[in-house]
Scaffold this motif. Structure first.
Motif, PDB file in Angstrom:
ATOM      1  N   LYS A  10       0.830  -1.203   0.000  1.00  0.00           N
ATOM      2  CA  LYS A  10       0.000   0.000   0.000  1.00  0.00           C
ATOM      3  C   LYS A  10       0.865   1.254   0.000  1.00  0.00           C
ATOM      4  CE  LYS A  10      -4.185  -1.793   2.201  1.00  0.00           C
ATOM      5  NZ  LYS A  10      -5.060  -1.728   3.401  1.00  0.00           N
ATOM      6  N   MET A  14       3.286   0.786  -3.614  1.00  0.00           N
ATOM      7  CA  MET A  14       2.494   0.697  -4.841  1.00  0.00           C
ATOM      8  C   MET A  14       1.140   1.347  -4.598  1.00  0.00           C
ATOM      9  SD  MET A  14       3.107  -3.066  -6.522  1.00  0.00           S
ATOM     10  CE  MET A  14       4.517  -3.383  -7.569  1.00  0.00           C
ATOM     11  N   PRO A  15       1.111   2.652  -4.413  1.00  0.00           N
ATOM     12  CA  PRO A  15      -0.139   3.320  -4.012  1.00  0.00           C
ATOM     13  C   PRO A  15      -1.201   3.378  -5.107  1.00  0.00           C
ATOM     14  CG  PRO A  15       1.598   4.924  -4.408  1.00  0.00           C
ATOM     15  CD  PRO A  15       2.241   3.587  -4.472  1.00  0.00           C
ATOM     16  N   THR A  16      -0.810   3.233  -6.364  1.00  0.00           N
ATOM     17  CA  THR A  16      -1.782   3.261  -7.461  1.00  0.00           C
ATOM     18  C   THR A  16      -1.546   2.089  -8.389  1.00  0.00           C
ATOM     19  OG1 THR A  16      -0.484   4.525  -9.079  1.00  0.00           O
ATOM     20  CG2 THR A  16      -1.639   5.783  -7.376  1.00  0.00           C
ATOM     21  N   ASP A  17      -2.473   1.893  -9.311  1.00  0.00           N
ATOM     22  CA  ASP A  17      -2.378   0.772 -10.254  1.00  0.00           C
ATOM     23  C   ASP A  17      -1.285   0.972 -11.299  1.00  0.00           C
ATOM     24  OD1 ASP A  17      -3.414  -1.767 -11.027  1.00  0.00           O
ATOM     25  OD2 ASP A  17      -4.244  -0.810 -12.818  1.00  0.00           O
ATOM     26  N   LYS A  18      -0.647   2.131 -11.298  1.00  0.00           N
ATOM     27  CA  LYS A  18       0.384   2.412 -12.307  1.00  0.00           C
ATOM     28  C   LYS A  18       1.743   1.832 -11.933  1.00  0.00           C
ATOM     29  CE  LYS A  18      -1.753   6.770 -13.754  1.00  0.00           C
ATOM     30  NZ  LYS A  18      -1.570   8.249 -13.870  1.00  0.00           N
ATOM     31  N   GLU A  19       1.980   1.589 -10.647  1.00  0.00           N
ATOM     32  CA  GLU A  19       3.295   1.137 -10.214  1.00  0.00           C
ATOM     33  C   GLU A  19       3.508  -0.347 -10.488  1.00  0.00           C
ATOM     34  OE1 GLU A  19       1.513   3.126  -8.232  1.00  0.00           O
ATOM     35  OE2 GLU A  19       2.779   4.918  -8.143  1.00  0.00           O
ATOM     36  N   ARG A  20       4.701  -0.673 -10.939  1.00  0.00           N
ATOM     37  CA  ARG A  20       5.128  -2.059 -11.111  1.00  0.00           C
ATOM     38  C   ARG A  20       6.604  -2.154 -10.740  1.00  0.00           C
ATOM     39  NH1 ARG A  20       0.484  -2.677 -11.397  1.00  0.00           N
ATOM     40  NH2 ARG A  20      -0.772  -3.886 -12.861  1.00  0.00           N
ATOM     41  N   LYS A  45       1.580  -6.631  -6.513  1.00  0.00           N
ATOM     42  CA  LYS A  45       0.770  -5.727  -7.302  1.00  0.00           C
ATOM     43  C   LYS A  45       0.073  -4.755  -6.359  1.00  0.00           C
ATOM     44  CE  LYS A  45      -3.447  -8.528  -7.324  1.00  0.00           C
ATOM     45  NZ  LYS A  45      -4.466  -9.182  -8.173  1.00  0.00           N
ATOM     46  N   PRO A  46      -0.382  -3.618  -6.885  1.00  0.00           N
ATOM     47  CA  PRO A  46      -1.012  -2.620  -6.014  1.00  0.00           C
ATOM     48  C   PRO A  46      -2.227  -3.198  -5.282  1.00  0.00           C
ATOM     49  CG  PRO A  46      -0.537  -1.688  -8.164  1.00  0.00           C
ATOM     50  CD  PRO A  46      -0.273  -3.153  -8.275  1.00  0.00           C
ATOM     51  N   ILE A  78      -5.454  -1.937  -3.949  1.00  0.00           N
ATOM     52  CA  ILE A  78      -6.328  -0.762  -4.055  1.00  0.00           C
ATOM     53  C   ILE A  78      -7.502  -0.892  -3.073  1.00  0.00           C
ATOM     54  CG2 ILE A  78      -7.640   0.713  -5.598  1.00  0.00           C
ATOM     55  CD1 ILE A  78      -4.645   0.478  -6.249  1.00  0.00           C
TER      56      ILE A  78
END
Length: 411
Positions: A256, A259-265, A408-409, A411
């Motif tokens: 969390k 990787m605060p958003t779905d864009k991070e990998r 993975k994020p 959310i």
């Protein structure tokens, strides 16, 4: 004992309690049993980490390894706390018996060293702490019970048992390791890496096979390529479950944050070769470097793994002595000559201690000259495995898995 050792004694932390080592007596710290273990020996322990000085939240604390010493030099651990924990609600009081009781979840592998030959260690612990210590019978499972008329005696016995277990755990071979697989994904990045690795292997064997020690057996199987994050000694189902629960809790919190958003990998570039020692003509382990794609992405990954590593150290079940993980993927290893699975049985001395596997180094000078900047491409790190060192997964070609966590994020 020198004055410096008195002023700066060895400090050991178990849970949230601190201890120092003073001269006295302690039951012999021999390995816990005579059973032959299998060991993950792809890399040396120091391959995984670099010291913070050299820079190359849920919690507990690591143990430190200490060799067995002569009887007159044996040590006893003395508590550094100012007072007894009177508010310790983990210790029960039995009114009818006027007795304090504490139940410890101890791996059966440690019963031997705690009881000792002819129960000598157990008797000494009981005498020193004025307690009665009850172990499950051979055909039973359960907890180790500590009984005494005072809470302080129970706490003292518990501390002694914790420290004996702590020290003996460090003498045991690894049983599990935390890894990030490189080639278990069906993504195009993973397929491309496999192809590049096979090309690297083919070219090295074609162009460097005349160099000392260069053979096909040195190369890791492509399906086993991974990053190693941590190694563990887990000797019971409860210890395995505890690490699994800790991983689930810690990674959820850390993902969390990192990787605060779905864009991070977590995408890394594997480029260039490195080795651990100083002489390229006598190399045991050759690995691919994890390089920057961009500063932000790689810093996030390093910080995420360092934080996770810190949390796992606090469990007391992890074997690690450095504070910062060195990201790398082992490609060639001299130990693989002995066993192409990368899983080798530990050799033991007559006293039961694990010896290092014999290994024959190889000359990597030409490999480094010809392929020192070899580009294996990018790879997405998308799973974290608690891997079993001595149980390969025959379906995937990777290592057996106690649990896996998606990177993975959340959310």
């Amino acid at each position: 004992m020198s004055s410096s050792s008195v002023l700066r004694p060895e400090i050991l932390v178990v849970g949230n309690r601190c201890y120092r080592i003073n001269p006295s007596s302690l039951p012999s710290l021999e390995p816990v049993d005579n059973q032959q273990h299998q060991v993950y020996r792809e890399e040396e322990e120091t391959d995984y980490y670099v010291d913070n000085l050299d820079d190359d939240e849920p919690s507990c604390k690591p143990q430190q390894k200490r060799s067995t010493i002569e009887p007159e030099e044996k040590s006893q651990i003395v508590r550094e706390e100012e007072s007894i924990e009177d508010d310790d609600d983990t210790i029960d009081y039995l009114d009818k018996e006027n007795m304090f009781v504490y139940e410890m979840d101890v791996a059966p592998a440690f019963y031997g060293v705690l009881i000792g030959k002819n129960a000598e260690n157990k008797q000494k612990l009981e005498q020193d702490t004025n307690t009665k210590i009850i172990f499950p019978r051979r055909d039973e499972t359960g907890t180790v019970k500590i009984r005494s008329r005072t809470k302080a005696n129970v706490q003292s016995a518990r501390t002694r048992i914790e420290l004996i277990i702590d020290r003996n755990r460090q003498m045991q071979p690894f049983t599990h390791f935390l890894s990030i697989p490189i080639c278990q994904s069906s993504s195009s990045l993973s397929k491309n890496f496999k192809q590049k690795y096979e090309e690297f292997k083919k070219n090295v064997l074609e162009q460097c096979s005349n160099e000392r020690g260069i053979t096909n057996e040195l190369f890791q199987q492509v399906n086993k390529l991974h990053l190693t994050i941590a190694t563990f000694v887990l000797l019971s189902k409860s210890e395995i479950n505890f690490i699994k629960d800790t991983l689930q809790e810690c990674t959820k919190t850390l993902l969390k944050q990192f990787m605060p958003t779905d864009k991070e990998r977590f995408i890394v570039q594997l480029k260039g070769l490195e080795f651990m020692n100083d002489d390229p003509s006598f190399v045991d382990v050759l690995y691919a470097k994890v390089q920057l794609i961009n500063q932000t992405n790689t810093t996030r990954l390093q910080n995420f793994l360092d934080r996770l590593n810190e949390e796992l150290l606090n469990t007391g079940l992890m074997k690690q002595k450095f504070e910062r993980i060195k990201l790398h993927v082992t490609l060639m290893n001299s130990l693989l000559r002995k066993d192409d699975t990368g899983i080798l049985e530990a050799q033991k001395t007559a006293r039961g201690r694990v010896k290092n596997q014999e290994r024959e180094s190889f000359d990597a000078k030409n490999i480094l000259r010809l392929f020192g900047q070899y580009d294996f491409g990018q790879i997405e790190l998308n799973e974290l495995h608690l891997s079993i060192m001595h149980e390969p997964d025959r379906q995937t070609g990777y290592y057996g898995c106690e649990t896996k966590i998606l990177l993975k994020p959340i959310i």
